[in-house]
Design a protein around this motif. Structure first.
Motif, PDB file in Angstrom:
ATOM      1  N   THR A   1      -5.213  -1.057  -8.325  1.00 49.19           N
ATOM      2  CA  THR A   1      -6.281  -0.121  -8.689  1.00 49.19           C
ATOM      3  C   THR A   1      -7.219   0.179  -7.519  1.00 49.19           C
ATOM      4  N   THR A   2      -6.913  -0.359  -6.340  1.00 51.07           N
ATOM      5  CA  THR A   2      -7.765  -0.177  -5.174  1.00 51.07           C
ATOM      6  C   THR A   2      -7.262   0.990  -4.336  1.00 51.07           C
ATOM      7  N   VAL A   3      -8.189   1.860  -3.956  1.00 52.91           N
ATOM      8  CA  VAL A   3      -7.877   2.994  -3.084  1.00 52.91           C
ATOM      9  C   VAL A   3      -8.679   2.826  -1.806  1.00 52.91           C
TER      10      VAL A   3
ATOM     11  N   LYS B   1     -14.114   2.384  -7.448  1.00 55.39           N
ATOM     12  CA  LYS B   1     -13.130   2.501  -8.528  1.00 55.39           C
ATOM     13  C   LYS B   1     -13.370   3.788  -9.292  1.00 55.39           C
TER      14      LYS B   1
ATOM     15  N   TRP C   1       0.835  -1.184   0.000  1.00 55.71           N
ATOM     16  CA  TRP C   1       0.000   0.000   0.000  1.00 55.71           C
ATOM     17  C   TRP C   1       0.878   1.245   0.000  1.00 55.71           C
TER      18      TRP C   1
ATOM     19  N   GLU D   1     -13.163   1.352   1.686  1.00 55.40           N
ATOM     20  CA  GLU D   1     -12.725   1.039   0.337  1.00 55.40           C
ATOM     21  C   GLU D   1     -13.485   1.973  -0.600  1.00 55.40           C
TER      22      GLU D   1
ATOM     23  N   LYS E   1      -3.115   3.478  -1.811  1.00 55.72           N
ATOM     24  CA  LYS E   1      -3.444   2.817  -3.060  1.00 55.72           C
ATOM     25  C   LYS E   1      -2.579   1.586  -3.245  1.00 55.72           C
ATOM     26  N   LYS E   2      -3.204   0.527  -3.751  1.00 55.42           N
ATOM     27  CA  LYS E   2      -2.508  -0.702  -4.124  1.00 55.42           C
ATOM     28  C   LYS E   2      -3.162  -1.199  -5.399  1.00 55.42           C
TER      29      LYS E   2
END
Length: 132
Positions: free
Chosen positions: A109-111, A128, A91, A125, A106-107
């Motif tokens: 495409t996940t924020v 997107k 992350w 979470e 962010k990792k």
């Protein structure tokens, strides 16, 4: 004789100072978050609630955990060892998006957003394509 009197006078002061020391949190290991298994959470943190409707259109879902003193006094001190664990698992903090107690990471495409308070923290979470 003076040394004994001085020692007896210092003892209550030392006890008082020790009692006023700030309480700290303790992390006893990590486990996967209930909303996303890629997000580590202190294993001794207590799940308080799952947030499915936050009223914020950018939030997919969230969770609130309790861990005494995680944010320091009034939530002013972010838990650096926890953020290091998040970095170790991939992350990356979006420092330019940080808003006070709220840290964005962010990792791939996940924020996610992590809101740190004195005795609780919330993990959200984001949907997107969230625009900051």
């Amino acid at each position: 004789m003076k040394k004994i009197i001085l020692t007896l006078c210092m003892l209550p002061l030392l006890i008082w100072v020790q009692g006023c020391a700030p309480a700290t949190y303790e992390i006893e290991g990590y486990t996967a978050s209930s909303i996303n298994p890629d997000i580590p959470v202190p294993s001794n943190a207590k799940l308080i609630k799952v947030i499915t409707d936050s009223g914020n259109r950018n939030i997919k879902e969230g969770v609130m955990y309790e861990l005494k003193h995680i944010g320091g006094e009034q939530g002013l001190y972010p838990p650096m060892d926890y953020f290091q664990k998040l970095a170790d698992t991939g992350w990356v903090e979006l420092e330019e998006e940080r808003m006070g107690h709220i840290h964005f990471l962010k990792k791939d495409t996940t924020v996610i957003a992590i809101e740190i308070r004195e005795d609780t923290f919330e993990i959200y979470e984001m949907i997107k394509g969230t625009v900051f």
